[in-house]
Write a protein that holds these residues in place. Sequence first.
Motif, PDB file in Angstrom:
ATOM      1  N   ALA A  79       0.841  -1.196   0.000  1.00 33.83           N
ATOM      2  CA  ALA A  79       0.000   0.000   0.000  1.00 33.83           C
ATOM      3  C   ALA A  79       0.871   1.239   0.000  1.00 33.83           C
ATOM      4  CB  ALA A  79      -0.905   0.009   1.227  1.00 33.83           C
ATOM      5  N   MET A  80       0.501   2.202  -0.859  1.00 30.17           N
ATOM      6  CA  MET A  80       1.204   3.480  -0.911  1.00 30.17           C
ATOM      7  C   MET A  80       0.204   4.599  -0.704  1.00 30.17           C
ATOM      8  SD  MET A  80       3.811   2.914  -4.112  1.00 30.17           S
ATOM      9  CE  MET A  80       4.598   4.480  -3.770  1.00 30.17           C
ATOM     10  N   ASP A  81       0.256   5.207   0.469  1.00 28.71           N
ATOM     11  CA  ASP A  81      -0.528   6.415   0.734  1.00 28.71           C
ATOM     12  C   ASP A  81       0.325   7.587   0.254  1.00 28.71           C
ATOM     13  OD1 ASP A  81      -1.680   8.717   1.833  1.00 28.71           O
ATOM     14  OD2 ASP A  81      -2.477   7.613   3.549  1.00 28.71           O
ATOM     15  N   LEU A  82       0.021   8.078  -0.935  1.00 26.81           N
ATOM     16  CA  LEU A  82       0.924   9.028  -1.583  1.00 26.81           C
ATOM     17  C   LEU A  82       1.031  10.348  -0.842  1.00 26.81           C
ATOM     18  CD1 LEU A  82       0.161   8.363  -5.342  1.00 26.81           C
ATOM     19  CD2 LEU A  82       1.649   7.148  -3.753  1.00 26.81           C
ATOM     20  N   MET A  83      -0.062  10.804  -0.255  1.00 31.37           N
ATOM     21  CA  MET A  83       0.001  12.056   0.487  1.00 31.37           C
ATOM     22  C   MET A  83       0.855  11.902   1.739  1.00 31.37           C
ATOM     23  SD  MET A  83      -1.491  14.271  -1.328  1.00 31.37           S
ATOM     24  CE  MET A  83      -1.619  15.625  -0.159  1.00 31.37           C
ATOM     25  N   SER A  84       0.686  10.788   2.433  1.00 38.81           N
ATOM     26  CA  SER A  84       1.500  10.545   3.626  1.00 38.81           C
ATOM     27  C   SER A  84       2.966  10.388   3.251  1.00 38.81           C
ATOM     28  CB  SER A  84       1.015   9.284   4.351  1.00 38.81           C
ATOM     29  OG  SER A  84      -0.289   9.463   4.854  1.00 38.81           O
ATOM     30  N   LEU A  85       3.211   9.710   2.133  1.00 37.08           N
ATOM     31  CA  LEU A  85       4.577   9.530   1.670  1.00 37.08           C
ATOM     32  C   LEU A  85       5.213  10.871   1.331  1.00 37.08           C
ATOM     33  CD1 LEU A  85       6.796   7.548   0.954  1.00 37.08           C
ATOM     34  CD2 LEU A  85       5.783   7.309  -1.312  1.00 37.08           C
ATOM     35  N   ALA A  86       4.435  11.754   0.702  1.00 35.14           N
ATOM     36  CA  ALA A  86       4.943  13.081   0.373  1.00 35.14           C
ATOM     37  C   ALA A  86       5.284  13.855   1.637  1.00 35.14           C
ATOM     38  CB  ALA A  86       3.921  13.840  -0.460  1.00 35.14           C
ATOM     39  N   GLU A  87       4.433  13.739   2.655  1.00 33.93           N
ATOM     40  CA  GLU A  87       4.685  14.440   3.911  1.00 33.93           C
ATOM     41  C   GLU A  87       5.921  13.883   4.606  1.00 33.93           C
ATOM     42  OE1 GLU A  87       1.138  14.076   6.159  1.00 33.93           O
ATOM     43  OE2 GLU A  87      -0.054  15.375   4.846  1.00 33.93           O
ATOM     44  N   THR A 136       8.576  12.553   3.261  1.00 33.22           N
ATOM     45  CA  THR A 136       9.820  12.937   2.604  1.00 33.22           C
ATOM     46  C   THR A 136      10.220  14.361   2.956  1.00 33.22           C
ATOM     47  OG1 THR A 136       8.698  13.750   0.601  1.00 33.22           O
ATOM     48  CG2 THR A 136       9.316  11.415   0.665  1.00 33.22           C
ATOM     49  N   GLY A 137       9.226  15.231   3.196  1.00 32.54           N
ATOM     50  CA  GLY A 137       9.529  16.621   3.482  1.00 32.54           C
ATOM     51  C   GLY A 137      10.103  17.366   2.299  1.00 32.54           C
ATOM     52  N   ASP A 138       9.973  16.786   1.114  1.00 38.20           N
ATOM     53  CA  ASP A 138      10.514  17.394  -0.104  1.00 38.20           C
ATOM     54  C   ASP A 138       9.353  18.010  -0.878  1.00 38.20           C
ATOM     55  OD1 ASP A 138      11.529  18.008  -2.602  1.00 38.20           O
ATOM     56  OD2 ASP A 138      12.786  16.220  -2.718  1.00 38.20           O
ATOM     57  N   PRO A 139       9.285  19.343  -0.985  1.00 42.13           N
ATOM     58  CA  PRO A 139       8.171  19.988  -1.689  1.00 42.13           C
ATOM     59  C   PRO A 139       8.020  19.505  -3.125  1.00 42.13           C
ATOM     60  CG  PRO A 139       9.452  21.610  -0.468  1.00 42.13           C
ATOM     61  CD  PRO A 139      10.228  20.331  -0.436  1.00 42.13           C
ATOM     62  N   THR A 140       9.143  19.220  -3.796  1.00 41.82           N
ATOM     63  CA  THR A 140       9.076  18.735  -5.180  1.00 41.82           C
ATOM     64  C   THR A 140       8.352  17.408  -5.250  1.00 41.82           C
ATOM     65  OG1 THR A 140      11.134  19.845  -5.750  1.00 41.82           O
ATOM     66  CG2 THR A 140      10.427  18.075  -7.186  1.00 41.82           C
ATOM     67  N   VAL A 141       8.703  16.498  -4.345  1.00 41.77           N
ATOM     68  CA  VAL A 141       8.039  15.207  -4.304  1.00 41.77           C
ATOM     69  C   VAL A 141       6.575  15.379  -3.949  1.00 41.77           C
ATOM     70  CG1 VAL A 141       7.945  12.972  -3.138  1.00 41.77           C
ATOM     71  CG2 VAL A 141      10.150  13.967  -3.748  1.00 41.77           C
ATOM     72  N   ALA A 142       6.299  16.251  -2.977  1.00 39.45           N
ATOM     73  CA  ALA A 142       4.926  16.468  -2.527  1.00 39.45           C
ATOM     74  C   ALA A 142       4.067  17.013  -3.661  1.00 39.45           C
ATOM     75  CB  ALA A 142       4.900  17.419  -1.335  1.00 39.45           C
ATOM     76  N   ASP A 143       4.596  17.985  -4.398  1.00 43.18           N
ATOM     77  CA  ASP A 143       3.832  18.561  -5.506  1.00 43.18           C
ATOM     78  C   ASP A 143       3.507  17.509  -6.545  1.00 43.18           C
ATOM     79  OD1 ASP A 143       3.887  21.018  -4.330  1.00 43.18           O
ATOM     80  OD2 ASP A 143       5.553  21.787  -5.531  1.00 43.18           O
ATOM     81  N   SER A 144       4.500  16.719  -6.907  1.00 44.60           N
ATOM     82  CA  SER A 144       4.308  15.713  -7.945  1.00 44.60           C
ATOM     83  C   SER A 144       3.294  14.670  -7.517  1.00 44.60           C
ATOM     84  CB  SER A 144       5.648  15.047  -8.274  1.00 44.60           C
ATOM     85  OG  SER A 144       5.470  14.027  -9.223  1.00 44.60           O
ATOM     86  N   MET A 145       3.408  14.207  -6.263  1.00 43.48           N
ATOM     87  CA  MET A 145       2.529  13.138  -5.810  1.00 43.48           C
ATOM     88  C   MET A 145       1.106  13.631  -5.592  1.00 43.48           C
ATOM     89  SD  MET A 145       4.966  10.938  -3.278  1.00 43.48           S
ATOM     90  CE  MET A 145       6.435  10.136  -3.921  1.00 43.48           C
ATOM     91  N   SER A 146       0.942  14.836  -5.063  1.00 40.13           N
ATOM     92  CA  SER A 146      -0.411  15.330  -4.841  1.00 40.13           C
ATOM     93  C   SER A 146      -1.116  15.578  -6.163  1.00 40.13           C
ATOM     94  CB  SER A 146      -0.378  16.618  -4.013  1.00 40.13           C
ATOM     95  OG  SER A 146       0.325  17.649  -4.691  1.00 40.13           O
ATOM     96  N   PHE A 147      -0.374  16.008  -7.177  1.00 37.88           N
ATOM     97  CA  PHE A 147      -0.990  16.179  -8.493  1.00 37.88           C
ATOM     98  C   PHE A 147      -1.401  14.831  -9.056  1.00 37.88           C
ATOM     99  CE2 PHE A 147      -2.097  18.364 -12.234  1.00 37.88           C
ATOM    100  CZ  PHE A 147      -1.716  17.580 -13.311  1.00 37.88           C
ATOM    101  N   GLY A 148      -0.596  13.803  -8.815  1.00 37.88           N
ATOM    102  CA  GLY A 148      -0.947  12.481  -9.301  1.00 37.88           C
ATOM    103  C   GLY A 148      -2.234  11.957  -8.697  1.00 37.88           C
TER     104      GLY A 148
END
Length: 304
Positions: free
Chosen positions: A139-147, A149-161
């Motif tokens: 299971a991949m909770d993408l929003m939790s994963l983005a949080e 990482t603490g990386d805004p670039t990763v967060a932006d990409s994953m939340s858009f996905g």
Amino acid sequence: MRPTRKVAFGIATAALLAGTAACGDSDETTDGSSGNGGDRSAGSPFEAVSAAAETTREVTSARFEATMSSPAQAGGNVEMSGAMSWDPELAMDLTMTGEALAADPAVPQEVDVVWVDGVMYMDMGQEFAAEFDGRSWMAMDLMSLAEETGDPTVADSMSFGLDSANQDPAQQLALLLEAPEIELVGEETLDGVGTTRYQGTISVEDAIERDGSTEALLTDGERDQLVEAMNSQGIESYELDVWVDEHDYPVQIHQSFDTDAGPVEYEVRYSDYGADVTAEAPPAETVVDFMELLEQLESGMAQG
């Protein structure tokens, strides 16, 4: 680090990218263009694509087949087929095959994937389950994963996905309407269905501009997400082709763009609009959280 776990990480990466949108030979090409500053008369390419976007807004689900071609380090080629709905939120039930899966014979050559409530679940098979107490689903909770990482670039990409606009064909058509020019390529037949093909290129600057013409189809928030995703992935522009049938439904949408990792092409073919989508999360006792897997991967790498 065990090979199966290493490949699982590669598969997850490929699936993340796959969440970001075979044509016949053209029998005839007709010149014509329109767009943000172009011809919007009745029968123009802009009006035709607008009509298709409006028609497609009335449906919220479809069956689909999709292929993504990307650099090997980004997961390589991936093929997907299944059903999805995009309103009120994205839900998918699909099967995925591709180069990342073929990298390890321990991983099934076809992986069942369920996307529901913002979480992607992947059935990794029996050998994976043997390493995780019988749990075969990752299971991949993408929003939790983005949080995490603490990386805004990763967060932006994953939340858009995660946003339904990334899969909603009506909003993909709205994206094409942002192009300065829309070209009428010609009439083509796909799997026996007669279609009209339209083409355009959308830059970051085009996506930023707001002239109000597509506001009903692409909100300011969705437009902002698009711009953030393009910037975070190093995308300067999209090339979009859409094939629309006689009922004003998109039969196929093709995107191509360059990213920091290399060129990417994504093509999706739609059918059975309005199809029932029964995406359900697997039982909790059969699931391994991706963060747990990631921690073990990092621990293994450190020990190695």
